[in-house]
Write a protein that holds these residues in place. Structure first.
Motif, PDB file in Angstrom:
ATOM      1  N   SER A   1       0.845  -1.186   0.000  1.00 41.04           N
ATOM      2  CA  SER A   1       0.000   0.000   0.000  1.00 41.04           C
ATOM      3  C   SER A   1       0.886   1.244   0.000  1.00 41.04           C
ATOM      4  CB  SER A   1      -0.926  -0.023   1.214  1.00 41.04           C
ATOM      5  OG  SER A   1      -1.839   1.052   1.184  1.00 41.04           O
ATOM      6  N   THR A   2       0.291   2.378   0.302  1.00 41.30           N
ATOM      7  CA  THR A   2       1.014   3.649   0.357  1.00 41.30           C
ATOM      8  C   THR A   2       0.816   4.288   1.721  1.00 41.30           C
ATOM      9  OG1 THR A   2      -0.888   4.899  -0.477  1.00 41.30           O
ATOM     10  CG2 THR A   2       0.640   3.997  -2.118  1.00 41.30           C
ATOM     11  N   THR A   3       1.698   5.205   2.064  1.00 38.55           N
ATOM     12  CA  THR A   3       1.580   5.916   3.326  1.00 38.55           C
ATOM     13  C   THR A   3       0.274   6.695   3.381  1.00 38.55           C
ATOM     14  OG1 THR A   3       3.949   6.078   3.750  1.00 38.55           O
ATOM     15  CG2 THR A   3       2.564   7.799   4.687  1.00 38.55           C
ATOM     16  N   GLU A   4      -0.096   7.340   2.261  1.00 37.06           N
ATOM     17  CA  GLU A   4      -1.342   8.101   2.231  1.00 37.06           C
ATOM     18  C   GLU A   4      -2.544   7.222   2.588  1.00 37.06           C
ATOM     19  OE1 GLU A   4       1.212   9.840  -1.195  1.00 37.06           O
ATOM     20  OE2 GLU A   4       0.903   7.930  -0.186  1.00 37.06           O
ATOM     21  N   GLN A   5      -2.597   6.016   2.004  1.00 38.47           N
ATOM     22  CA  GLN A   5      -3.724   5.137   2.248  1.00 38.47           C
ATOM     23  C   GLN A   5      -3.702   4.574   3.659  1.00 38.47           C
ATOM     24  OE1 GLN A   5      -6.332   4.706   0.074  1.00 38.47           O
ATOM     25  NE2 GLN A   5      -7.247   3.708   1.861  1.00 38.47           N
ATOM     26  N   ILE A   6      -2.520   4.314   4.182  1.00 39.49           N
ATOM     27  CA  ILE A   6      -2.407   3.805   5.556  1.00 39.49           C
ATOM     28  C   ILE A   6      -2.950   4.829   6.548  1.00 39.49           C
ATOM     29  CG2 ILE A   6      -0.759   3.137   7.353  1.00 39.49           C
ATOM     30  CD1 ILE A   6       1.013   2.029   5.057  1.00 39.49           C
ATOM     31  N   VAL A   7      -2.665   6.102   6.288  1.00 40.80           N
ATOM     32  CA  VAL A   7      -3.194   7.176   7.141  1.00 40.80           C
ATOM     33  C   VAL A   7      -4.720   7.200   7.072  1.00 40.80           C
ATOM     34  CG1 VAL A   7      -3.313   9.674   7.437  1.00 40.80           C
ATOM     35  CG2 VAL A   7      -1.108   8.579   7.009  1.00 40.80           C
ATOM     36  N   LEU A   8      -5.260   7.089   5.858  1.00 41.15           N
ATOM     37  CA  LEU A   8      -6.714   7.085   5.703  1.00 41.15           C
ATOM     38  C   LEU A   8      -7.345   5.862   6.347  1.00 41.15           C
ATOM     39  CD1 LEU A   8      -7.133   8.337   2.039  1.00 41.15           C
ATOM     40  CD2 LEU A   8      -7.562   9.599   4.134  1.00 41.15           C
ATOM     41  N   ASP A   9      -6.655   4.725   6.272  1.00 31.90           N
ATOM     42  CA  ASP A   9      -7.146   3.512   6.933  1.00 31.90           C
ATOM     43  C   ASP A   9      -7.314   3.748   8.430  1.00 31.90           C
ATOM     44  OD1 ASP A   9      -7.117   2.136   4.532  1.00 31.90           O
ATOM     45  OD2 ASP A   9      -5.118   1.303   4.861  1.00 31.90           O
ATOM     46  N   LYS A  10      -6.340   4.408   9.014  1.00 32.91           N
ATOM     47  CA  LYS A  10      -6.376   4.672  10.454  1.00 32.91           C
ATOM     48  C   LYS A  10      -7.571   5.556  10.808  1.00 32.91           C
ATOM     49  CE  LYS A  10      -4.693   4.643  14.660  1.00 32.91           C
ATOM     50  NZ  LYS A  10      -4.625   3.407  15.474  1.00 32.91           N
ATOM     51  N   ILE A  11      -7.790   6.591  10.012  1.00 29.62           N
ATOM     52  CA  ILE A  11      -8.899   7.515  10.282  1.00 29.62           C
ATOM     53  C   ILE A  11     -10.237   6.807  10.134  1.00 29.62           C
ATOM     54  CG2 ILE A  11     -10.037   9.614   9.470  1.00 29.62           C
ATOM     55  CD1 ILE A  11      -7.270  10.635   8.633  1.00 29.62           C
ATOM     56  N   ALA A  12     -10.321   5.895   9.160  1.00 27.49           N
ATOM     57  CA  ALA A  12     -11.575   5.174   8.899  1.00 27.49           C
ATOM     58  C   ALA A  12     -11.790   4.003   9.848  1.00 27.49           C
ATOM     59  CB  ALA A  12     -11.586   4.674   7.460  1.00 27.49           C
ATOM     60  N   GLY A  13     -10.806   3.723  10.712  1.00 27.21           N
ATOM     61  CA  GLY A  13     -10.937   2.612  11.645  1.00 27.21           C
ATOM     62  C   GLY A  13     -10.648   1.264  11.030  1.00 27.21           C
ATOM     63  N   GLN A  14      -9.950   1.258   9.889  1.00 27.04           N
ATOM     64  CA  GLN A  14      -9.610  -0.001   9.228  1.00 27.04           C
ATOM     65  C   GLN A  14      -8.244  -0.460   9.743  1.00 27.04           C
ATOM     66  OE1 GLN A  14     -10.797  -1.450   5.049  1.00 27.04           O
ATOM     67  NE2 GLN A  14      -8.926  -0.306   4.684  1.00 27.04           N
ATOM     68  N   PRO A  15      -8.162  -1.640  10.375  1.00 27.80           N
ATOM     69  CA  PRO A  15      -6.928  -2.069  11.044  1.00 27.80           C
ATOM     70  C   PRO A  15      -5.823  -2.487  10.067  1.00 27.80           C
ATOM     71  CG  PRO A  15      -8.565  -3.809  11.153  1.00 27.80           C
ATOM     72  CD  PRO A  15      -9.239  -2.637  10.512  1.00 27.80           C
ATOM     73  N   VAL A  16      -4.921  -1.564   9.786  1.00 34.46           N
ATOM     74  CA  VAL A  16      -3.791  -1.816   8.892  1.00 34.46           C
ATOM     75  C   VAL A  16      -2.553  -1.166   9.488  1.00 34.46           C
ATOM     76  CG1 VAL A  16      -2.790  -1.112   6.677  1.00 34.46           C
ATOM     77  CG2 VAL A  16      -5.033  -2.162   6.726  1.00 34.46           C
ATOM     78  N   ILE A  17      -1.401  -1.837   9.349  1.00 30.95           N
ATOM     79  CA  ILE A  17      -0.161  -1.285   9.883  1.00 30.95           C
ATOM     80  C   ILE A  17       0.985  -1.566   8.918  1.00 30.95           C
ATOM     81  CG2 ILE A  17       0.345  -3.389  11.218  1.00 30.95           C
ATOM     82  CD1 ILE A  17       1.521  -1.528  13.392  1.00 30.95           C
ATOM     83  N   SER A  18       1.872  -0.589   8.736  1.00 35.25           N
ATOM     84  CA  SER A  18       3.024  -0.741   7.850  1.00 35.25           C
ATOM     85  C   SER A  18       4.115  -1.529   8.571  1.00 35.25           C
ATOM     86  CB  SER A  18       3.564   0.635   7.442  1.00 35.25           C
ATOM     87  OG  SER A  18       4.767   0.509   6.716  1.00 35.25           O
ATOM     88  N   ILE A  19       4.649  -2.580   7.898  1.00 35.72           N
ATOM     89  CA  ILE A  19       5.681  -3.402   8.535  1.00 35.72           C
ATOM     90  C   ILE A  19       7.023  -3.319   7.807  1.00 35.72           C
ATOM     91  CG2 ILE A  19       4.092  -5.011   9.614  1.00 35.72           C
ATOM     92  CD1 ILE A  19       4.476  -6.904   7.290  1.00 35.72           C
ATOM     93  N   ALA A  20       7.100  -2.583   6.693  1.00 39.81           N
ATOM     94  CA  ALA A  20       8.372  -2.384   5.999  1.00 39.81           C
ATOM     95  C   ALA A  20       8.178  -1.335   4.923  1.00 39.81           C
ATOM     96  CB  ALA A  20       8.884  -3.680   5.372  1.00 39.81           C
ATOM     97  N   ALA A  21       9.243  -0.582   4.659  1.00 40.13           N
ATOM     98  CA  ALA A  21       9.230   0.415   3.594  1.00 40.13           C
ATOM     99  C   ALA A  21      10.014  -0.124   2.401  1.00 40.13           C
ATOM    100  CB  ALA A  21       9.855   1.720   4.081  1.00 40.13           C
ATOM    101  N   ILE A  22       9.403  -0.098   1.223  1.00 39.45           N
ATOM    102  CA  ILE A  22      10.088  -0.628   0.038  1.00 39.45           C
ATOM    103  C   ILE A  22      11.207   0.302  -0.395  1.00 39.45           C
ATOM    104  CG2 ILE A  22       9.779  -1.125  -2.427  1.00 39.45           C
ATOM    105  CD1 ILE A  22       7.140  -2.401  -1.775  1.00 39.45           C
ATOM    106  N   THR A  23      10.969   1.609  -0.328  1.00 31.86           N
ATOM    107  CA  THR A  23      12.035   2.574  -0.630  1.00 31.86           C
ATOM    108  C   THR A  23      12.252   3.473   0.572  1.00 31.86           C
ATOM    109  OG1 THR A  23      10.408   4.063  -1.654  1.00 31.86           O
ATOM    110  CG2 THR A  23      11.600   2.567  -3.115  1.00 31.86           C
ATOM    111  N   ALA A  24      13.498   3.957   0.704  1.00 37.60           N
ATOM    112  CA  ALA A  24      13.864   4.747   1.884  1.00 37.60           C
ATOM    113  C   ALA A  24      13.351   6.174   1.803  1.00 37.60           C
ATOM    114  CB  ALA A  24      15.385   4.755   2.051  1.00 37.60           C
ATOM    115  N   HIS A  25      13.034   6.641   0.585  1.00 38.47           N
ATOM    116  CA  HIS A  25      12.598   8.027   0.418  1.00 38.47           C
ATOM    117  C   HIS A  25      11.457   8.094  -0.584  1.00 38.47           C
ATOM    118  CE1 HIS A  25      16.136   9.440   2.637  1.00 38.47           C
ATOM    119  NE2 HIS A  25      16.838   8.567   1.922  1.00 38.47           N
TER     120      HIS A  25
END
Length: 559
Positions: free
Chosen positions: A312-336
């Motif tokens: 997924s993307t950081t933008e969508q992960i943030v929206l997931d949190k606001i919507a109450g959808q349980p998702v968490i980032s466990i690794a970044a594919i690129t450093a920047h």
């Protein structure tokens, strides 16, 4: 082909059984017919492509939702034909049975059902021609193989000949099912063929039937029913999805389902490196990579437990949190973050603020409009532009003049530059937008607890794959090509060029791949909150958000 045929056959049989049963109940209970007839007609106005995402959410991505969709597609013509056949049966025979004190059920069993079989088979023949097409549409839900997947890969590779081959096979399978139903009808309704012409002479019903049996001894009802059942059982056993086969033969293998955010790209190279080198299998992981679906977000499938890991993307992960959808980032594919604003390099745009008043193309990405406005204002502009939602892809929309500028992954921009597109590029991190990680591997907090060892094992092997791609980009590019369908990457030179670009961006020198830093997440969350870019379900500005709840490095920590 065999996977699609399996779905079509089972769905057709299920639709036939349900359709005939429902027709019987509609005949026996007129109230049910009055109540459900309108709903039956309305059900045919709903496109199957609309139901596919719902079925994916409700039933998952295995064989079941596909069979249900095919059965629904076949249900209507069989039901309508059956009820018409039941009601149009001989009334005189019905009256004769009633004069013998036969019950309504006996009249149905001995008179109306046999009399309705010709109509039933007419509906079944129509349904048989639809079944294969319905099976192909049902694979949009998500499938590992099938004609729909073959067509998707062929279209992506611009292999027109393979698309026509799929069309030909689809027609062939439809004709095969039609012929099978015709054969079954001939065997089960011998009274329909009550006379034939042999050598110019008219032969009676009994003698003609005897002649047919002598000429074709294998055509009898029992044999055909057994043969059809055996054929379906053979398909179920021999050509069942590969994951079930592996699960039965490899007792120590643990299945892990991964759903990507797009078609295969160098963002996914580390996964395919580890897969092609056999590292997952050596660790007892049976990795299943689902095809990309434009209808359902990976985040939704992960949150619902229908996939173990997604991208997924950081933008969508943030929206997931606001919507109450349980998702968490466990690794970044690129450093920047290498997202950038771009426009055609015509010489009239020298800096970002020159895009004020132009047409901005957006693909419906969350709060991208707000990010773009902040970047323009950072460069001294007003941040005023005309937003246009595009469906053709950002690069195509800018190239054709549909819009003046848009935003895109640095990876896609690199590919466009390699192909000769003359673009003016403005990296967003140079215009006041904090750096952040994207794309990201995600899972749900509940899965992280339930399958921690499996997820950690997978991520550490995946880390090894990305480290290989980081150090040997050319070899990694070829492993990516080998692991994907033929034609996915038709230009080897382009793939090697883009892989070389991305391999140096997977992580910073001296740092392990995938690790996320809290200060990076904090800076990004502070920025989007301070600029009022986030809204809750009631469209109110979000004031607080804990960045530490959005990510974890626990799957990449040694030990």
């Amino acid at each position: 082909m065999l996977q699609t045929l399996q779905e079509a056959l089972i769905g057709l049989v299920a639709g036939a059984c349900c359709g005939l049963t429902f027709a019987i109940f509609m005949y026996l209970l007129p109230t049910i017919r009055k109540a459900f007839s309108p709903l039956l007609i309305v059900s045919q106005t709903i496109p199957i492509i609309v139901l596919a995402p719902l079925f994916r959410l409700w039933f998952g991505i295995d064989l079941s939702p596909k069979v249900i969709l095919v059965a629904m597609f076949c249900f209507f013509p069989i039901t309508i034909a059956s009820i018409d056949g039941i009601e149009s049966s001989s009334k005189k025979l019905d009256e004769l049975m009633q004069s013998m004190n036969a019950s309504r059920w006996q009249c149905l069993w001995y008179v109306r059902l046999p009399g309705a079989l010709p109509a039933f088979f007419s509906g079944l023949r129509i349904a048989a021609t639809y079944a294969v097409t319905a099976a192909i549409f049902s694979e949009v839900i998500g499938a590992e193989k099938g004609l729909e997947i073959f067509i998707q890969y062929a279209v992506n590779a611009r292999a027109t000949d393979q698309v026509f081959a799929a069309v030909f096979v689809t027609s062939l399978l439809s004709l095969l099912l039609f012929a099978l139903v015709l054969l079954l009808e001939r065997c089960m309704l011998p009274w329909r063929y009550n006379s034939v012409q042999l050598h110019g002479k008219h032969v009676s019903a009994s003698s003609s039937l005897d002649t047919q049996k002598k000429k074709l001894p294998f055509l009898n009802t029992t044999f055909v029913i057994i043969a059809v059942a055996a054929f379906i059982a053979f398909l179920l056993h021999q050509y069942a999805p590969e994951r079930a086969f592996l699960g039965n033969t490899q007792g120590k293998m643990q299945k892990l389902v991964l759903v990507p955010e797009m078609e295969p790209t160098p963002n996914h190279t580390g996964i395919y490196v580890a897969q092609q080198k056999g590292w997952y299998r050596q660790a007892g992981i049976d990795l299943q990579i689902l095809p990309f679906s434009s209808t359902v977000l990976p985040d939704t499938l992960v949150a619902n437990g229908q996939a173990d890991i997604g991208i997924s993307t950081t933008e969508q992960i943030v929206l997931d949190k606001i919507a109450g959808q349980p998702v968490i980032s466990i690794a970044a594919i690129t450093a920047h973050n290498d997202d950038a604003c771009f426009t055609l390099d015509k010489g009239n745009i020298t800096r970002l603020r020159d895009l004020d008043g132009k047409k901005f193309g957006e693909e419906g990405v969350a709060y991208e409009e707000g990010i773009m406005r902040e970047a323009l204002q950072y460069d001294g502009g007003k941040g005023d532009f005309q937003k246009i939602i595009i469906t053709t892809g950002t690069l195509q929309a800018v190239l054709t003049g549909e819009v003046d500028f848009s935003c895109e992954y640095g990876l896609s921009i690199r590919e466009a530059l390699y192909k000769g597109m003359k673009l003016k590029v403005f990296p967003l991190t140079e215009y006041g937008v904090p750096d952040y990680y994207t794309p990201n591997f995600i899972t749900s907090p509940s899965l992280l607890k339930e399958k921690f060892k499996l997820l950690k094992n997978f991520m550490q092997i995946t880390q090894r794959g990305y480290e290989f791609a980081r150090n040997e980009p050319e070899a990694a590019a070829h492993l990516l090509m080998q692991g994907t369908a033929a034609g996915t990457f038709p230009d080897t030179g382009l793939l090697e060029n883009v892989q070389a670009y991305l391999s140096h961006r997977y992580t910073d020198p001296g740092q392990p791949w995938g690790i996320q830093k809290k200060r990076v997440w904090d800076a990004y969350i502070h920025f989007v909150l301070a600029k009022g870019l986030l809204r809750d379900k009631q469209n109110r500005p979000v004031k607080q958000l804990d960045a530490s709840s959005l990510f974890t490095n626990i799957c990449l920590q040694p030990g």
